[in-house]
Design an enzyme around this catalytic site. Structure first.
Site, PDB file in Angstrom:
ATOM      1  N   TYR A 161       0.815  -1.217   0.000  1.00  0.00           N
ATOM      2  CA  TYR A 161       0.000   0.000   0.000  1.00  0.00           C
ATOM      3  C   TYR A 161       0.851   1.271   0.000  1.00  0.00           C
ATOM      4  CZ  TYR A 161      -4.305  -2.574   0.982  1.00  0.00           C
ATOM      5  OH  TYR A 161      -5.390  -3.403   0.907  1.00  0.00           O
ATOM      6  N   LYS A 228       2.269 -13.719   6.373  1.00  0.00           N
ATOM      7  CA  LYS A 228       2.365 -14.749   5.336  1.00  0.00           C
ATOM      8  C   LYS A 228       3.866 -15.044   5.153  1.00  0.00           C
ATOM      9  CE  LYS A 228       0.336 -17.244   2.220  1.00  0.00           C
ATOM     10  NZ  LYS A 228      -0.250 -18.496   2.633  1.00  0.00           N
ATOM     11  N   ASP A 282      -3.647 -17.156   5.969  1.00  0.00           N
ATOM     12  CA  ASP A 282      -4.761 -17.985   5.473  1.00  0.00           C
ATOM     13  C   ASP A 282      -5.373 -18.804   6.604  1.00  0.00           C
ATOM     14  OD1 ASP A 282      -2.116 -18.733   5.065  1.00  0.00           O
ATOM     15  OD2 ASP A 282      -2.608 -20.371   3.726  1.00  0.00           O
ATOM     16  N   ASP A 306      -6.213  -5.222   6.113  1.00  0.00           N
ATOM     17  CA  ASP A 306      -7.321  -4.655   5.352  1.00  0.00           C
ATOM     18  C   ASP A 306      -8.385  -5.731   5.129  1.00  0.00           C
ATOM     19  OD1 ASP A 306      -8.837  -2.946   3.919  1.00  0.00           O
ATOM     20  OD2 ASP A 306      -7.493  -2.738   2.211  1.00  0.00           O
TER      21      ASP A 306
END
Ligand code: NAP
Length: 415
Positions: A161, A228, A282, A306
């Site tokens: 971002y 992640k 996940d 987000d």
């Protein structure tokens, strides 16, 4: 001496919040800058100010009162200053530290940056804080929405971002790809667009420190680092490593890691210790659905946060009830999480819940706990009585539909 502004009027009798020994000192009549917002901002800000004023009055009988100070951004600013985000608005928020904001339109036009993103970046509001919990009676897509009670700390300034990206085919992207392919043997396809994902020690530590401090202040059981890192080792994996490092250095006597929990304490955390654990993003999305009540504070890089904050909000009935804040070291800019919904503007019909709850978070930040609890309980009562705005009405059987202003009146009556 108080600063002088061109269009902002400083409220008489209001006092400035100050900082002493790294803590906010809150006077009895703090000056709070307020950006009304565009579109439905006009409806929900009016309702919110009424609810907050009533709660503060009822809780403190005139001893405390908010001195609201209108500052301008978006359409109002464009009308008054002929610019969308005037410097004196930023100066005022930086000077007075705590502010409330309605949603702002992102004007359409080449190269125009979102005003919301600009506000966050200019003032280094590095943490987006989103508490998510359930109000009884709100329609939800899951069986046990009441199990959700988390606060998400999303890094607000870095990650993909950061806005560092180049379009496919551009001169710049060719330069980047050629350099990477030649010097790093990266093998990037020539018809790619490129975005850069910076994650720094500084950004991570600022964010994780805030999340752990929040857990300590509220005596919460755990802080989970969501990442992640199995795939993106030097950005997301590093976020996890730096997060653990911070927890076990700056907060060593307040925290234990999940490894220590099982290795030293047989799975039972000693009283008063916060467990720092981590989950791969996940898996986190599954666990927040299947083992919802095992999580408390979540600290995440920008992109994960987000997605995760909207997914959590959906579990308890959607964005209409989701509050949020952008925070730096001291500044807190509290805001509704939805947009300006222009088709409903000035119709006195939308749900002011998100902004009211953001203002409730603001009162909590000021440590005006009595007033903030009063608001939460009154909203609970109002929804229980099935008095709601159109968005909840269409999903609830036997509910009574009321306008934005009437909903605010019901909340006040239920305090
Ligand atoms: P939006 O304004 O959030 O509205 C999308 C839909 O969400 C509305 O049509 C409505 O759904 C529902 N909704 C939003 N707020 C509601 C409320 N208070 N009560 C009840 N329902 C509500 O999203 P958008 O239409 O994509 O964006 C419009 C403008 O807002 C854009 O200019 C965008 O840039 C800006 N924006 C600003 C912020 C911010 O300031 N933080 C955030 C997001 C977007 P139904 O029609 O189904 O009733």
């Amino acid at each position: 001496m108080a600063p002088k502004y061109k269009h902002i009027k400083i409220p008489e009798g209001g006092q400035r919040i100050t900082i002493k020994k790294k803590k906010l000192v809150i006077p009895n009549k703090p000056i709070i800058p307020v950006i009304e917002g565009d579109g439905i901002g006009r409806d929900i800000m009016k309702a919110t100010r009424r609810v907050v004023d009533a709660a503060v009055e009822k809780a403190y009988k005139g001893r405390k009162k908010i001195a609201w100070m209108d500052v301008y951004a978006g359409e109002n600013a464009n009308r008054i200053y002929k610019e969308w985000l005037p410097q004196e608005t930023i100066d005022a928020i930086e000077y007075y530290y705590v502010a409330l904001k309605g949603p702002l339109t992102t004007p359409i036009g080449g190269g125009f940056r979102s005003l919301n993103v600009s506000l966050r970046q200019i003032m280094n509001l590095y943490a987006c804080v989103r508490p998510v919990s359930y109000f009884k009676g709100v329609p939800s897509p899951v069986t046990n929405p009441e199990k959700m009670d988390v606060c998400i700390f999303r890094e607000n300034t870095e990650d993909v971002y950061a806005g560092i990206e180049w379009k496919k085919g551009s001169k710049e992207v060719k330069k980047v790809i050629n350099w990477l392919n030649k010097n790093m043997k990266s093998g990037i396809r020539l018809d790619s667009g490129i975005g850069i994902k910076p994650i720094s020690v500084t950004g991570t530590k600022n964010l994780v420190r805030k999340a752990i401090q929040y857990a300590i202040d509220r005596k919460l059981p755990s802080v989970t680092l969501v990442h992640k890192g199995n795939i993106m080792k030097y950005t997301e994996g590093a976020f996890r490593d730096w997060g653990y490092k911070l927890a076990t250095t700056e907060f060593r006597n307040k925290c234990i890691t999940e490894d220590e929990l099982w290795g030293k304490y047989k799975g039972k955390a000693p009283k008063g210790k916060i467990v720092i654990n981590d989950r791969i993003a996940d898996s986190m999305f599954q666990q927040i659905l299947t083992r919802t009540d095992e999580y408390s504070v979540l600290a995440t890089p920008n992109l994960n946060g987000d997605y995760l904050s909207d997914a959590c909000a959906a579990q308890v009935g959607g964005l209409g009830m989701a509050p949020g804040a952008n925070m730096g070291d001291y500044i807190g800019l509290f805001e509704a999480t939805h947009g300006t919904a222009p088709k409903y503007a000035d119709k006195d019909m939308v749900n002011p819940g998100s902004l009211i709850l953001s203002a409730e978070m603001m009162l909590d930040y000021l440590r005006w706990d009595k007033a903030s609890e009063m608001i939460t309980k009154a909203i609970e009562k109002t929804i229980k009585k099935k008095t709601v705005t159109y968005d909840l009405h269409r999903q609830m059987k036997g509910a009574k539909k009321v306008s934005t202003s009437k909903y605010a009146t019901c909340i006040i009556d239920n305090m």
